[in-house]
Design an enzyme around this catalytic site. Structure first.
Site, PDB file in Angstrom:
ATOM      1  N   HIS A  79      43.556  70.269  22.349  1.00 55.50           N
ATOM      2  CA  HIS A  79      43.497  69.085  21.525  1.00 55.50           C
ATOM      3  C   HIS A  79      44.501  69.378  20.317  1.00 55.50           C
ATOM      4  O   HIS A  79      45.033  68.732  19.881  1.00 55.50           O
ATOM      5  CB  HIS A  79      42.267  68.690  21.172  1.00 55.50           C
ATOM      6  N   HIS A 207      39.391  71.372  13.181  1.00 52.70           N
ATOM      7  CA  HIS A 207      40.382  71.342  14.503  1.00 52.70           C
ATOM      8  C   HIS A 207      41.235  72.744  14.556  1.00 52.70           C
ATOM      9  O   HIS A 207      41.164  73.141  15.675  1.00 52.70           O
ATOM     10  CB  HIS A 207      41.139  70.038  14.374  1.00 52.70           C
TER      11      HIS A 207
HETATM   12 MN    MN Z   1      38.379  64.154  18.967  1.00 48.81          MN
END
Ligand code: MN
Length: 258
Positions: A79, A207
């Site tokens: 991602h 992230h």
């Molecule tokens: Mn997500």
């Protein structure tokens, strides 16, 4: 194997409870909103194919449309650019989808400050009280944010400066990613990062660091308040989307009846 028979018996007797941590999927399920010029995800929608009618007299079914990052979902390494050489959601080993979890509760702090950030000292204090974070397991970060989950506006909590939702500091995200053996971090908010994390350095540190370290993110969890601080086992079931960056997931917790 006696342990599975014991588990099944525990579920049957109620000694083991199954808690659903998943947000219902509807057209109003909140989704993240990135500012221009970034592209945004689609929310959830149903398109009816037939419903006991001329299009199919004996059956009812739908097509569904949604982004990979819609509702309760799993973020996987690919991602993020930092994790681009890691696994996609179709490659997550099944043995990682059933794992222990601990719950760190900062809901009182978040009630006073929606921009609250978890710090490494908070996690170290938690470990001092409850023991080490589970190797190969989840840190579930409780913020109380799930009470807003039926309302997109309250859930994203944005003003002219952007969203105000709780998260994890840059330093703590780096520490969790690089100095712990966690499988990943689970949150109640729309993403693992704070609402203000677009302006952090690096931006979106959860992230960036966690996915870059091959760990996972689990978002939009509900009913975390029902979990014990230690001892829960999470069953996380994303769709095996080949090449996918994440997937909506059914997330169940097994707990010993309180
Ligand atoms: Mn997500």
């Amino acid at each position: 194997m006696r342990v599975l028979a014991d588990l099944a018996a525990g579920i049957a007797t109620g000694a083991v409870e199954i808690v659903d941590l998943t947000a219902p999927l509807t057209e109003t399920t909140p989704i993240i909103q990135l500012p221009a010029p970034f592209a945004n995800t689609k929310g959830f929608s149903l398109e009816e194919i037939s419903r006991y009618d001329d299009r199919g007299p004996g059956w009812y079914w739908n097509n569904v449309t949604m982004g990979e990052h819609c509702g309760t979902h799993l973020d996987v390494p690919v991602h993020w650019a930092s994790g681009r050489d890691g696994v996609d959601v179709g490659q997550v080993p099944p043995g990682q989808l059933v794992a222990p979890a601990v719950v760190l509760d900062k809901s009182a702090e978040v009630a006073d400050n929606p921009d609250f950030l978890l710090e490494t000292d908070d996690v170290r204090a938690f470990e001092g009280e409850y023991g080490a974070l589970p190797a190969g397991g989840w840190l579930v970060y409780r913020t109380g944010w799930d009470t807003r989950s039926a309302d997109q506006e309250a859930f994203l909590n944005a003003d002219e400066n952007g969203p105000h939702t709780p998260g994890i500091s840059v330093e703590c995200a780096k520490w969790l990613a690089e100095e712990t053996e966690l499988l990943g971090v689970g949150v109640e908010t729309v993403g693992t990062d704070a609402g203000a994390a677009h302006s952090f350095d690096p931006p979106f540190p959860c992230h960036s660091y966690l996915l870059g370290a091959g760990k996972y993110g689990l978002t939009q969890l509900q009913n975390v308040a029902r979990l014990p601080v230690t001892g829960a086992v999470l069953v996380v079931a994303p769709l095996p989307i080949v090449g996918g960056s994440g997937s909506p997931a059914r997330v169940l917790a097994l707990i010993e009846a309180p």
